[in-house]
Design a protein around this motif. Structure first.
Motif, PDB file in Angstrom:
ATOM      1  N   LEU A 193      -1.354  27.306 -23.445  1.00 53.10           N
ATOM      2  CA  LEU A 193      -1.832  27.369 -24.819  1.00 53.10           C
ATOM      3  C   LEU A 193      -2.880  26.281 -25.088  1.00 53.10           C
ATOM      4  O   LEU A 193      -3.892  26.509 -25.761  1.00 53.10           O
ATOM      5  N   ASP A 194      -2.638  25.099 -24.532  1.00 53.70           N
ATOM      6  CA  ASP A 194      -3.572  23.986 -24.710  1.00 53.70           C
ATOM      7  C   ASP A 194      -4.929  24.302 -24.102  1.00 53.70           C
ATOM      8  O   ASP A 194      -5.962  23.881 -24.607  1.00 53.70           O
ATOM      9  N   SER A 195      -4.896  25.036 -22.988  1.00 52.68           N
ATOM     10  CA  SER A 195      -6.166  25.328 -22.316  1.00 52.68           C
ATOM     11  C   SER A 195      -6.872  26.524 -22.939  1.00 52.68           C
ATOM     12  O   SER A 195      -7.821  27.043 -22.382  1.00 52.68           O
ATOM     13  N   LYS A 196      -6.378  26.948 -24.099  1.00 49.48           N
ATOM     14  CA  LYS A 196      -6.994  28.042 -24.856  1.00 49.48           C
ATOM     15  C   LYS A 196      -7.018  29.384 -24.107  1.00 49.48           C
ATOM     16  O   LYS A 196      -7.877  30.235 -24.358  1.00 49.48           O
ATOM     17  N   ALA A 197      -6.117  29.521 -23.144  1.00 50.82           N
ATOM     18  CA  ALA A 197      -6.036  30.805 -22.462  1.00 50.82           C
ATOM     19  C   ALA A 197      -5.549  31.846 -23.465  1.00 50.82           C
ATOM     20  O   ALA A 197      -4.692  31.565 -24.296  1.00 50.82           O
ATOM     21  N   THR A 198      -6.117  33.027 -23.402  1.00 51.44           N
ATOM     22  CA  THR A 198      -5.659  34.086 -24.320  1.00 51.44           C
ATOM     23  C   THR A 198      -4.905  35.128 -23.517  1.00 51.44           C
ATOM     24  O   THR A 198      -5.305  35.499 -22.418  1.00 51.44           O
ATOM     25  N   PHE A 199      -3.780  35.564 -24.064  1.00 53.30           N
ATOM     26  CA  PHE A 199      -2.977  36.576 -23.353  1.00 53.30           C
ATOM     27  C   PHE A 199      -2.028  37.247 -24.338  1.00 53.30           C
ATOM     28  O   PHE A 199      -1.625  36.648 -25.331  1.00 53.30           O
ATOM     29  N   THR A 200      -1.712  38.482 -24.007  1.00 51.70           N
ATOM     30  CA  THR A 200      -0.756  39.226 -24.848  1.00 51.70           C
ATOM     31  C   THR A 200       0.509  39.500 -24.058  1.00 51.70           C
ATOM     32  O   THR A 200       1.443  40.096 -24.583  1.00 51.70           O
ATOM     33  N   ALA A 201       0.511  39.078 -22.810  1.00 55.85           N
ATOM     34  CA  ALA A 201       1.706  39.271 -21.985  1.00 55.85           C
ATOM     35  C   ALA A 201       1.817  38.125 -20.999  1.00 55.85           C
ATOM     36  O   ALA A 201       0.828  37.440 -20.712  1.00 55.85           O
ATOM     37  N   LEU A 202       3.017  37.949 -20.508  1.00 53.04           N
ATOM     38  CA  LEU A 202       3.275  36.812 -19.635  1.00 53.04           C
ATOM     39  C   LEU A 202       4.282  37.185 -18.561  1.00 53.04           C
ATOM     40  O   LEU A 202       5.332  37.766 -18.851  1.00 53.04           O
ATOM     41  N   PHE A 203       3.955  36.850 -17.341  1.00 50.22           N
ATOM     42  CA  PHE A 203       4.905  37.040 -16.246  1.00 50.22           C
ATOM     43  C   PHE A 203       5.340  35.662 -15.763  1.00 50.22           C
ATOM     44  O   PHE A 203       4.514  34.845 -15.364  1.00 50.22           O
ATOM     45  N   ALA A 204       6.634  35.397 -15.840  1.00 50.98           N
ATOM     46  CA  ALA A 204       7.157  34.127 -15.320  1.00 50.98           C
ATOM     47  C   ALA A 204       7.916  34.438 -14.047  1.00 50.98           C
ATOM     48  O   ALA A 204       8.680  35.401 -14.005  1.00 50.98           O
ATOM     49  N   ILE A 205       7.698  33.650 -13.013  1.00 51.54           N
ATOM     50  CA  ILE A 205       8.271  34.003 -11.713  1.00 51.54           C
ATOM     51  C   ILE A 205       9.770  33.750 -11.630  1.00 51.54           C
ATOM     52  O   ILE A 205      10.375  33.942 -10.578  1.00 51.54           O
ATOM     53  N   THR A 206      10.346  33.329 -12.724  1.00 51.11           N
ATOM     54  CA  THR A 206      11.772  33.041 -12.747  1.00 51.11           C
ATOM     55  C   THR A 206      12.282  33.277 -14.168  1.00 51.11           C
ATOM     56  O   THR A 206      11.585  32.965 -15.126  1.00 51.11           O
ATOM     57  N   ASP A 207      13.475  33.800 -14.305  1.00 51.87           N
ATOM     58  CA  ASP A 207      14.026  34.002 -15.642  1.00 51.87           C
ATOM     59  C   ASP A 207      14.099  32.704 -16.426  1.00 51.87           C
ATOM     60  O   ASP A 207      13.821  32.662 -17.628  1.00 51.87           O
ATOM     61  N   GLU A 208      14.486  31.684 -15.748  1.00 52.16           N
ATOM     62  CA  GLU A 208      14.643  30.412 -16.439  1.00 52.16           C
ATOM     63  C   GLU A 208      13.301  29.938 -16.992  1.00 52.16           C
ATOM     64  O   GLU A 208      13.216  29.446 -18.128  1.00 52.16           O
ATOM     65  N   LEU A 209      12.265  30.100 -16.202  1.00 54.78           N
ATOM     66  CA  LEU A 209      10.933  29.751 -16.681  1.00 54.78           C
ATOM     67  C   LEU A 209      10.549  30.665 -17.854  1.00 54.78           C
ATOM     68  O   LEU A 209       9.977  30.219 -18.850  1.00 54.78           O
ATOM     69  N   ALA A 210      10.894  31.934 -17.743  1.00 57.34           N
ATOM     70  CA  ALA A 210      10.573  32.890 -18.807  1.00 57.34           C
ATOM     71  C   ALA A 210      11.253  32.490 -20.107  1.00 57.34           C
ATOM     72  O   ALA A 210      10.632  32.451 -21.178  1.00 57.34           O
ATOM     73  N   LEU A 211      12.515  32.151 -19.995  1.00 58.30           N
ATOM     74  CA  LEU A 211      13.274  31.776 -21.186  1.00 58.30           C
ATOM     75  C   LEU A 211      12.705  30.486 -21.787  1.00 58.30           C
ATOM     76  O   LEU A 211      12.625  30.336 -23.015  1.00 58.30           O
ATOM     77  N   GLY A 212      12.311  29.579 -20.938  1.00 59.16           N
ATOM     78  CA  GLY A 212      11.686  28.344 -21.411  1.00 59.16           C
ATOM     79  C   GLY A 212      10.373  28.643 -22.117  1.00 59.16           C
ATOM     80  O   GLY A 212      10.044  28.037 -23.143  1.00 59.16           O
ATOM     81  N   SER A 213       9.642  29.596 -21.581  1.00 58.50           N
ATOM     82  CA  SER A 213       8.350  29.912 -22.197  1.00 58.50           C
ATOM     83  C   SER A 213       8.556  30.611 -23.544  1.00 58.50           C
ATOM     84  O   SER A 213       7.770  30.432 -24.476  1.00 58.50           O
ATOM     85  N   ILE A 214       9.620  31.380 -23.646  1.00 60.03           N
ATOM     86  CA  ILE A 214       9.913  32.025 -24.931  1.00 60.03           C
ATOM     87  C   ILE A 214      10.209  30.959 -25.980  1.00 60.03           C
ATOM     88  O   ILE A 214       9.767  31.030 -27.127  1.00 60.03           O
ATOM     89  N   ARG A 215      10.930  29.943 -25.545  1.00 59.70           N
ATOM     90  CA  ARG A 215      11.197  28.802 -26.428  1.00 59.70           C
ATOM     91  C   ARG A 215       9.862  28.169 -26.861  1.00 59.70           C
ATOM     92  O   ARG A 215       9.644  27.874 -28.036  1.00 59.70           O
ATOM     93  N   GLY A 216       8.984  28.000 -25.907  1.00 57.39           N
ATOM     94  CA  GLY A 216       7.678  27.412 -26.198  1.00 57.39           C
ATOM     95  C   GLY A 216       6.869  28.273 -27.157  1.00 57.39           C
ATOM     96  O   GLY A 216       6.225  27.763 -28.086  1.00 57.39           O
ATOM     97  N   LEU A 217       6.929  29.568 -26.943  1.00 53.81           N
ATOM     98  CA  LEU A 217       6.205  30.482 -27.833  1.00 53.81           C
ATOM     99  C   LEU A 217       6.749  30.374 -29.250  1.00 53.81           C
ATOM    100  O   LEU A 217       5.999  30.330 -30.227  1.00 53.81           O
ATOM    101  N   ALA A 218       8.082  30.323 -29.350  1.00 54.09           N
ATOM    102  CA  ALA A 218       8.709  30.210 -30.676  1.00 54.09           C
ATOM    103  C   ALA A 218       8.223  28.944 -31.382  1.00 54.09           C
ATOM    104  O   ALA A 218       8.011  28.937 -32.595  1.00 54.09           O
ATOM    105  N   ASP A 219       8.034  27.891 -30.610  1.00 56.93           N
ATOM    106  CA  ASP A 219       7.546  26.640 -31.198  1.00 56.93           C
ATOM    107  C   ASP A 219       6.155  26.781 -31.792  1.00 56.93           C
ATOM    108  O   ASP A 219       5.769  26.015 -32.673  1.00 56.93           O
ATOM    109  N   HIS A 220       5.408  27.747 -31.273  1.00 53.39           N
ATOM    110  CA  HIS A 220       4.070  27.982 -31.809  1.00 53.39           C
ATOM    111  C   HIS A 220       4.053  29.186 -32.750  1.00 53.39           C
ATOM    112  O   HIS A 220       3.010  29.797 -32.980  1.00 53.39           O
TER     113      HIS A 220
END
Lengths: 333, 333
Positions: free
Chosen positions: A232-259
């Motif tokens: 997000l900081d690097s201004k990357a734009t995306f409408t979908a996300l693939f995380a190579i691990t569920d745990e990473l995915a869940l962490g990223s969902i947390r991060g998304l919620a923060d934004h």
DNA sequence: AAAGAAACTGGTAACGTTTTCATAAAATAA
DNA sequence: TTATTTTATGAAAACGTTACCAGTTTCTTT
């Protein structure tokens, strides 16, 4: 501490006879057997394992090699493996192979001292001495969740890149073109899964964009959240996300919620592993399901047959994975 | 397999001398020491642990007793404990004590055979034989996360009921009067935490209403979701919920989401344990934080001192807990 | 240089089992 | 009954270490 001699004396027989009933040999007369059994019960005697191991040359113990810190998937697999090992009557010892060379060396030293019957490796080890030792001493070994080129060891795994390809293709089918990726380092699965991501993009003629890929430094939720922030900081734009691990995915969902970004409303997220948690998270995670239960029990079953037969050839088994669609992915708006 | 005799022969010394350098005794001449070290390196010799254990009467191994299936909190504690054990140079063996009597008995039998240096129990055992064996043979033992009346064993824990009281009082302070509870069975912490729930209600003069309490059959997220459904099915009304475990709380949040109830909008939820996951869930969970890292390292440190001193008296240590307010609780609307 | 102390070294007995081998007892066959 | 096989049993050796004890060096001190 009470020994077999004491039992022999108490029952008025020789140690050999006691040893025979201890090892369930049936050539002992009923009266003596009973006297011995009575003496054992009375004293609460249990044979000393160290002494047994020493003379019998095998320990009924299998070792499990793990990284210093293990993630949820590994914990789950680990508990399945230990459980099955128990069922087969094996004892379990742990060996932590830290990622540095010194750690692996220390791990190997202990491994050698313990004269294990077999080994299940749940964590990629790099040191060549490892392989040398295991092969030279013909220690039955199972590599669980990964393969190692050239190792003559049985391996159980899934086709990581194909699975990743399928996960990302699902996002593409939903209309997404801007697909970010949270990868990782160190282990072969991370590059394999990333490879699947690239292939999926390629198949859909979407150019690979390195700025849409972030690498987590650790495979936990915090790592996922941090990687997402990086994206997000690097201004990357995306409408979908693939995380190579569920745990990473869940962490990223947390991060998304923060934004204040919702899943799957603003961003669709797909993970990989299908850990227990993924079917209870909010939202439930769309992911690739590794056949973890089968992996665990097959690892143990295979190891057991390796130990008992002693002539089995090493096999490399690719188990089927499945794609599980849940609530974290949706059609692109 | 190469033994100490081979090294002795190779280096042209006696086995005693080899044994001395192996055990880091300094009274060996430099030239011989070097020859021995060279022989060891050349052959890759590592002393046989079984033989060592047998003669030295101690195994440098500590056992960890766990239930067959362990929850996230236990897994986390477990990995901390094993890690510290490793640091102290101990080996680790597992003992699964299933909840039934036969399982505990089998566990005890193995425990006896293994002549452990010490034991860390992470799972309440019921069998009186356990206590008898440990006390009679003076096996250093640490009870982690719980106490056992009358056991002469060191225990590390928190004041479960006080913590629960504080968690529920927080809900009351937020204006909630209809507070449901998801409890559990089997272990003493479940009744202690429930007791805290009752006390909190009592202090606020809120009558205890049994219909607002459901019991999960297993301590995982599924158990939490099922218990929540039970609550909802029985038409219990509540604006807040206390789950005696974070995992149950997170499961119940999943269940609430299934009924389109939001947290904390419709229902405030407070958990207990502060597992890693709780700070990354959506919403982040308000909970009681057990000092898990300190519990793990103190367990090991205490056990170590018990093992080395041999005369230390058993102590019962209640560590401080903290209340962590996050996003799953809010003022009553 | 002699005597005494200190440092080093090897032989051997443990440790608690299982295994092998020889023998004794019982069961079967003649 | 006797001869033969089968089944039970105990004595002793082994497994790979460490620990103890006695003996042999080497170093100090006089």
């Amino acid at each position: 501490m009470i020994s077999i001699k004491d039992i022999a004396k108490l029952a008025g027989v020789s140690v050999s006879t006691v040893s025979r009933v201890l090892n369930h040999q049936d050539n002992v007369k009923a009266d003596k057997r009973e006297r011995i059994l009575a003496a054992i019960k009375q004293t609460g005697y249990v044979p000393n394992r160290a002494a047994r191991d020493m003379v019998s040359k095998h320990t009924s113990t299998v070792g499990i090699v793990l990284p210093g810190m293990f993630n949820m998937f590994q914990r789950q697999l680990f508990s399945i493996v230990v459980h099955h090992l128990e069922q087969f009557g094996y004892h379990t010892s742990f060996y932590f192979a830290s990622t540095d060379e010194e750690g692996e060396l220390a791990c190997l030293r202990r491994l050698k001292a313990d004269r294990l019957d077999g080994l299940i490796i749940l964590h990629e080890v790099a040191l060549p001495e490892f392989r040398t030792y295991l092969e030279e001493n013909k220690i039955p070994t199972v590599l669980a969740t990964f393969e190692r080129d050239g190792w003559k060891a049985t391996s159980i795994h899934i086709s990581e890149d194909e699975a990743a390809l399928q996960a990302v293709s699902h996002l593409i089918k939903l209309g997404h073109r801007d697909i970010a990726c949270i990868g990782g380092t160190k282990y072969s699965f991370s590059s394999q899964r990333l490879e699947g991501y690239r292939k999926a993009l390629e198949q859909a003629s979407i150019p690979y964009d390195a700025s849409k890929v972030a690498f987590a430094d650790v495979y936990n939720m915090e790592g996922g959240a941090k990687a997402l922030n990086q994206l997000l900081d690097s201004k990357a734009t995306f409408t979908a996300l693939f995380a190579i691990t569920d745990e990473l995915a869940l962490g990223s969902i947390r991060g998304l919620a923060d934004h204040n970004l919702s899943v799957p409303g603003d961003v669709s997220v797909v993970g990989f592993d299908n850990i227990e948690l993924s079917s209870f998270s909010v939202p439930r995670l769309t992911t690739i399901s590794q056949p973890i239960v089968e992996m665990g029990q097959m690892s143990v079953a295979l190891l057991h047959s390796l130990i008992t037969s002693k002539n089995g050839l090493p096999v490399s088994i690719a188990l089927p994975f499945t794609f599980v669609q849940r609530d974290s992915t949706a059609q692109r708006r």
